[in-house]
Design a protein around this motif. Structure first.
Motif, PDB file in Angstrom:
ATOM      1  N   LEU A  84       0.855  -1.355  -0.062  1.00  0.00           N
ATOM      2  CA  LEU A  84       0.127  -0.002   0.104  1.00  0.00           C
ATOM      3  C   LEU A  84       0.819   1.536   0.048  1.00  0.00           C
ATOM      4  O   LEU A  84       0.510   2.248  -0.629  1.00  0.00           O
ATOM      5  CB  LEU A  84      -0.966  -0.071   1.041  1.00  0.00           C
ATOM      6  CG  LEU A  84      -2.231  -0.917   0.989  1.00  0.00           C
ATOM      7  CD1 LEU A  84      -2.903  -0.935   2.565  1.00  0.00           C
ATOM      8  CD2 LEU A  84      -3.230  -0.241   0.164  1.00  0.00           C
ATOM      9  N   ARG A 105      -7.248  -0.506  -0.975  1.00  0.00           N
ATOM     10  CA  ARG A 105      -7.191  -2.049  -1.533  1.00  0.00           C
ATOM     11  C   ARG A 105      -8.263  -2.828  -0.783  1.00  0.00           C
ATOM     12  O   ARG A 105      -8.668  -2.514   0.111  1.00  0.00           O
ATOM     13  CB  ARG A 105      -5.959  -2.629  -1.369  1.00  0.00           C
ATOM     14  CG  ARG A 105      -4.838  -1.858  -2.326  1.00  0.00           C
ATOM     15  CD  ARG A 105      -4.523  -2.260  -3.452  1.00  0.00           C
ATOM     16  NE  ARG A 105      -3.368  -1.857  -4.104  1.00  0.00           N
ATOM     17  CZ  ARG A 105      -3.370  -0.613  -5.088  1.00  0.00           C
ATOM     18  NH1 ARG A 105      -4.812   0.063  -5.338  1.00  0.00           N
ATOM     19  NH2 ARG A 105      -2.352  -0.420  -5.405  1.00  0.00           N
ATOM     20  N   THR A 122      -7.512  -5.229   0.750  1.00  0.00           N
ATOM     21  CA  THR A 122      -6.750  -5.780   2.045  1.00  0.00           C
ATOM     22  C   THR A 122      -6.646  -4.619   3.057  1.00  0.00           C
ATOM     23  O   THR A 122      -6.014  -4.793   4.007  1.00  0.00           O
ATOM     24  CB  THR A 122      -5.351  -6.141   1.566  1.00  0.00           C
ATOM     25  OG1 THR A 122      -4.525  -5.165   0.955  1.00  0.00           O
ATOM     26  CG2 THR A 122      -5.365  -7.438   0.781  1.00  0.00           C
ATOM     27  N   GLY A 123      -7.016  -3.593   2.842  1.00  0.00           N
ATOM     28  CA  GLY A 123      -7.141  -2.309   3.620  1.00  0.00           C
ATOM     29  C   GLY A 123      -6.801  -1.021   2.833  1.00  0.00           C
ATOM     30  O   GLY A 123      -6.915  -0.911   1.728  1.00  0.00           O
ATOM     31  N   TYR A 124      -6.271  -0.104   3.770  1.00  0.00           N
ATOM     32  CA  TYR A 124      -6.174   1.428   3.139  1.00  0.00           C
ATOM     33  C   TYR A 124      -5.133   2.004   3.785  1.00  0.00           C
ATOM     34  O   TYR A 124      -4.335   1.660   4.782  1.00  0.00           O
ATOM     35  CB  TYR A 124      -7.364   2.319   3.056  1.00  0.00           C
ATOM     36  CG  TYR A 124      -7.948   2.634   4.307  1.00  0.00           C
ATOM     37  CD1 TYR A 124      -7.358   3.695   5.173  1.00  0.00           C
ATOM     38  CD2 TYR A 124      -8.644   1.829   5.059  1.00  0.00           C
ATOM     39  CE1 TYR A 124      -7.825   4.047   6.398  1.00  0.00           C
ATOM     40  CE2 TYR A 124      -9.192   2.357   6.429  1.00  0.00           C
ATOM     41  CZ  TYR A 124      -8.727   3.387   6.951  1.00  0.00           C
ATOM     42  OH  TYR A 124      -9.192   3.645   8.275  1.00  0.00           O
ATOM     43  N   SER A 175      -2.697   3.603   8.342  1.00  0.00           N
ATOM     44  CA  SER A 175      -2.543   2.496   7.534  1.00  0.00           C
ATOM     45  C   SER A 175      -3.320   1.309   8.219  1.00  0.00           C
ATOM     46  O   SER A 175      -2.980   0.917   9.477  1.00  0.00           O
ATOM     47  CB  SER A 175      -1.218   2.078   7.400  1.00  0.00           C
ATOM     48  OG  SER A 175      -1.027   1.144   6.558  1.00  0.00           O
ATOM     49  N   VAL A 176      -4.336   0.870   7.738  1.00  0.00           N
ATOM     50  CA  VAL A 176      -5.326  -0.094   8.449  1.00  0.00           C
ATOM     51  C   VAL A 176      -5.419  -1.488   7.284  1.00  0.00           C
ATOM     52  O   VAL A 176      -5.598  -1.220   6.207  1.00  0.00           O
ATOM     53  CB  VAL A 176      -6.629   0.491   8.594  1.00  0.00           C
ATOM     54  CG1 VAL A 176      -7.781  -0.519   9.260  1.00  0.00           C
ATOM     55  CG2 VAL A 176      -6.378   1.798   9.499  1.00  0.00           C
ATOM     56  N   ASP A 177      -5.357  -2.418   7.961  1.00  0.00           N
ATOM     57  CA  ASP A 177      -5.727  -3.697   7.265  1.00  0.00           C
ATOM     58  C   ASP A 177      -7.207  -4.226   7.205  1.00  0.00           C
ATOM     59  O   ASP A 177      -7.841  -3.746   8.289  1.00  0.00           O
ATOM     60  CB  ASP A 177      -4.600  -4.843   7.680  1.00  0.00           C
ATOM     61  CG  ASP A 177      -4.926  -5.362   9.413  1.00  0.00           C
ATOM     62  OD1 ASP A 177      -5.866  -5.109   9.888  1.00  0.00           O
ATOM     63  OD2 ASP A 177      -4.037  -5.944   9.674  1.00  0.00           O
ATOM     64  N   ALA A 178      -7.360  -5.036   6.750  1.00  0.00           N
ATOM     65  CA  ALA A 178      -8.789  -5.583   6.547  1.00  0.00           C
ATOM     66  C   ALA A 178      -9.293  -5.977   8.001  1.00  0.00           C
ATOM     67  O   ALA A 178     -10.611  -5.743   8.399  1.00  0.00           O
ATOM     68  CB  ALA A 178      -8.977  -6.679   5.753  1.00  0.00           C
ATOM     69  N   GLU A 179      -8.672  -6.508   9.057  1.00  0.00           N
ATOM     70  CA  GLU A 179      -9.138  -7.061  10.150  1.00  0.00           C
ATOM     71  C   GLU A 179      -9.386  -6.016  11.026  1.00  0.00           C
ATOM     72  O   GLU A 179     -10.356  -5.720  11.579  1.00  0.00           O
ATOM     73  CB  GLU A 179      -8.008  -8.055  10.812  1.00  0.00           C
ATOM     74  CG  GLU A 179      -8.403  -8.230  12.095  1.00  0.00           C
ATOM     75  CD  GLU A 179      -7.275  -9.374  12.782  1.00  0.00           C
ATOM     76  OE1 GLU A 179      -7.130  -9.473  13.889  1.00  0.00           O
ATOM     77  OE2 GLU A 179      -6.411  -9.780  12.117  1.00  0.00           O
ATOM     78  N   SER A 198     -14.930  -6.230   2.494  1.00  0.00           N
ATOM     79  CA  SER A 198     -14.900  -5.698   1.371  1.00  0.00           C
ATOM     80  C   SER A 198     -15.898  -4.792   1.068  1.00  0.00           C
ATOM     81  O   SER A 198     -15.490  -3.622   0.272  1.00  0.00           O
ATOM     82  CB  SER A 198     -14.629  -6.909   0.361  1.00  0.00           C
ATOM     83  OG  SER A 198     -16.107  -7.380   0.238  1.00  0.00           O
TER      84      SER A 198
END
Length: 127
Positions: free
Chosen positions: A1, A27, A29-31, A45-49, A67
C-alpha cells in the motif's frame, strides 16, 4: 500500500473548516491515508481485520463483508480526492496532541454509515 501511495497525487480537500492536502490508496486488504496541513503530516494505515473491527463498533446496524466497507470508503474518498464533493456525505476533522481524526457520515444500503480515520503523526521517512 505504501508504494502505491507514492504514485498518488496530493489533492487539496476541505475537511470541516480547514483545508488539507491528502492522498489515499484503498485495496481489498486495507487502506492508507496521508493528510497534511503543510506544517504537520498524519497518516493511517489499516488492514482488513482492523476495518472489520472498527466497522462493528461504528456501524452496529450494518452487517456487510469487510470488502463492502472498504469499497464504500473508496467510493467516498476517491471522488473527494478528485475534487468532487458529495452533498450526501459529511466530513469533519479534529486535531489533538496525539494526531488528527477525520469523521465521515454517509449512507450504505439505506442505513447511516459512519467512519473515523484515526491518523497519527507520520514518521519522517514516510514524509
Amino acid at each position: 500500500l505504501e508504494s502505491s501511495l507514492l504514485t498518488q497525487p496530493w489533492t487539496s480537500v476541505p475537511f470541516g473548516e480547514s483545508t488539507f492536502l491528502a492522498k489515499a490508496c484503498f485495496r481489498d486488504t486495507g487502506y492508507i491515508l496521508l493528510i497534511s496541513d503543510l506544517s504537520s503530516v498524519w497518516y493511517e494505515s489499516v488492514d482488513a481485520e482492523a476495518v472489520g473491527q472498527r466497522s462493528k463498533e461504528l456501524n452496529k446496524r450494518l452487517t456487510v463483508h469487510v470488502s463492502s466497507f472498504l469499497n464504500r470508503l473508496r467510493n467516498l474518498m476517491c471522488p473527494l480526492l478528485a475534487g468532487q464533493l458529495d452533498a450526501t456525505t459529511a466530513f469533519s476533522c479534529r486535531r489533538s496532541a496525539s494526531g488528527l481524526s477525520l469523521h465521515v457520515k454517509s449512507e450504505l444500503a439505506g442505513l447511516p454509515f459512519y467512519w473515523d480515520f484515526h491518523c497519527c503523526p507520520a514518521p519522517l521517512e514516510m514524509v
